[in-house]
Design an enzyme around this catalytic site. Structure first.
Site, short mmCIF file in Angstrom:
data_model
loop_
_atom_site.label_atom_id
_atom_site.label_comp_id
_atom_site.label_asym_id
_atom_site.label_seq_id
_atom_site.Cartn_x
_atom_site.Cartn_y
_atom_site.Cartn_z
N SER A 102 90.71 8.20 85.42
CA SER A 102 90.12 9.14 85.79
C SER A 102 89.55 9.46 86.57
CB SER A 102 89.04 9.70 84.08
OG SER A 102 88.75 11.09 84.30
N GLU A 116 95.24 11.46 75.40
CA GLU A 116 94.33 11.45 76.88
C GLU A 116 93.26 12.40 76.25
OE1 GLU A 116 93.30 10.22 78.71
OE2 GLU A 116 95.58 9.71 80.16
N HIS A 122 92.26 8.33 75.76
CA HIS A 122 91.60 8.23 77.03
C HIS A 122 90.38 7.46 76.87
CE1 HIS A 122 90.44 9.95 81.06
NE2 HIS A 122 88.74 10.21 81.01
#
Length: 496
Positions: free
Chosen positions: A179, A308, A404
């Site tokens: 990230s 995600e 994610h």
């Protein structure tokens, strides 16, 4: 502490402790505390010390701009932690991990980053605390921009000076993150001051979060005004308590939608103060720098999850509620201009509003920046290995999908950590354990040899490892999205 591992660094002697068959050293300063006159300044070299410094406790957490209650923990934020198979060894590969999330948090003590499994596999793991939020990324008239990146460079310089004393090889350093940590890695690829500090890079779920100086100046000025500061300067903000500043940024980020007409796409990210393409510290976006031959390619392991955005939609309570109006707004704001919205509707003709929202947010925020970084790095002469995580988190009846952050406990082998249990379940299945071993094995192989274990992502083939219960290497799975974004690398946020 008798009999515990002791190492001499360039600043002084540190004593760690033995744990789970390896040695750990925690809370080692790589720069001075960024407070007082050093607040909002570039990191200053750490002080030396006499005698032996205990290195068994994690350093204080940098002020976090998150909607959670974390008490202040001191000001010696610029520290790092080391897990090593053997301080007396030599030539071991090194992974420097940047645990940055949303450019608002950096917590090296998170159990998800426990180095035990990687150390057991022969890797020296260094986890770095650095400035985030306003401390690291507010665009101030009288302070260097992107101070969080400058901290990371200072930590990498410390590693070059000292890691051999912990058994590591300074010529075999891999820098990694997920990230915003992956965004940090991508930025480091392009920064002149980071050249020679690492040999390889791992970047999971790369975000395309950058601002132009003009927008960054507007946003920082509005934030300073909220605080009652006379100007968006370090001088005006220096006396404000750092944790109060972080709390105010949390509220400011939560209200960004109100500024959509003024500030455009950045208001949909929840990250007001992100890296600035300032032309000096960060000269360009990674994609432009690599494809424009202003940065050299390296060995790069990069990947993203298939779903995600699902984590954010579920955790915010929005999953299952998106309307046609939401889909239209998401496409208008985040699809490539001028024809991206219609291209999405054509490519995903059977998709309802929920699927369209998830597709465009997943693409714009993580999937396309990650895939395009792999392509750009290859174009710059590097070798890129791309993966897509396709295995769905088994908790909550599978509603999270391949979301994610699911890749992190898999890669670190920390399925029993709080985040690991939240995503994989309290008792990981044999599938989860096997996939964890596969991804962790790819990491170890990559940091050791530069080869992830599957075919590289090259023009024409665009081969990708689909990580699943039965993993396979195949052409890039998100080809429809890739075609929509062809010729549209992630661009900095700018004033509309």
């Amino acid at each position: 502490m008798s009999g515990q591992p002791t190492v001499r660094t360039t600043e002084g002697v540190v004593q760690g402790r033995r744990r789970k068959g390896h040695a750990v050293f925690r809370g080692i300063p790589y720069a001075r505390p960024p407070v007082g006159a050093l607040r909002f300044a570039a990191p200053a070299p750490p002080h030396r010390w006499e005698g032996t410094r205990p290195a068994v406790e994690f350093g204080p957490v940098v002020p976090l701009s998150l909607p959670i209650d974390v008490p202040p923990q001191g000001t010696d934020w610029l520290t790092l932690d080391i897990g090593t198979p053997d301080p007396g060894a030599a030539g071991l590969p090194v992974l420097v991990w940047l645990p940055v999330g949303g450019y608002v948090s950096a917590v090296s003590s998170d159990p998800m980053y426990d180095p035990a499994a990687l150390a057991e596999a022969g890797v020296v793991v260094v986890t770095v605390n650095c400035r985030v939020g306003a401390e690291g990324f507010a665009f101030l008239d009288d302070a260097p921009p992107n101070r969080g990146f400058l901290d990371q460079i200072a930590a990498l310089e410390w590693v070059q000076r000292n890691i051999a004393a912990f058994g590591g090889d300074p010529s075999r350093v891999t820098v990694g993150g997920t990230s915003a940590g992956a965004g940090s890695v991508a930025a480091l690829l392009t920064m002149e001051s980071a050249r020679g500090l690492f040999r390889r890079a791992i970047a999971h779920s790369v975000p395309g979060l950058h601002s132009t100086p003009a927008l960054a100046r507007q946003v920082t000025a509005a934030f300073a005004d909220r605080l009652g500061a006379q100007a968006p300067t370090a001088e005006a903000l220096r006396d404000i308590d750092p944790w109060h500043l972080a709390a105010e940024l949390t509220s400011f980020n939560a209200g960004l939608h109100a500024h959509r007409d003024r500030w455009g796409r950045i208001t949909d990210t929840g990250t007001a103060l992100c890296p600035v393409v300032d032309g000096e510290v960060l000269p360009d976006t990674p994609w432009s720098a690599l494809t424009g031959a202003r940065a050299r390619g390296i060995d790069l392991l990069v990947g993203h999850a298939r779903d995600e955005f699902r984590y954010f939609s579920v955790m915010s309570g929005r999953h299952g509620t998106y309307t046609e109006e939401d889909a239209r707004a998401a496409l208008e704001l985040h699809a490539p201009q001028p024809d991206g919205a219609s291209a999405y509707r054509a490519a995903f003709a059977q998709a309802g509003p929920e699927e369209l929202v998830e597709a465009v947010y997943s693409d714009a925020l993580f999937r396309m920046p990650s895939q395009k970084l792999a392509e750009a790095n290859a174009a710059a002469g590097g070798t890129s290995y791309l993966f897509e995580l396709c295995w769905a988190a088994p908790v909550r009846d599978g509603i999270l999908g391949a979301c994610h952050s699911l890749d992190l406990p898999l890669a670190f082998g920390t399925l029993d950590s709080p985040v690991g249990a939240q995503l994989v379940g309290a008792e990981p299945s044999s599938e989860a354990v096997a996939l964890s071993r596969e991804l962790q094995g790819a990491w170890v192989r990559f940091v050791t040899t530069g080869d992830a274990g599957w075919s590289a992502h090259r023009p024409g083939e665009l081969l990708t490892r689909a990580l699943d219960a039965e993993s396979k290497t195949l052409p890039y799975p998100e080809q429809a999205s890739r075609q929509i974004w062809e010729g549209h690398p992630p661009a900095p946020f700018a004033c509309p």
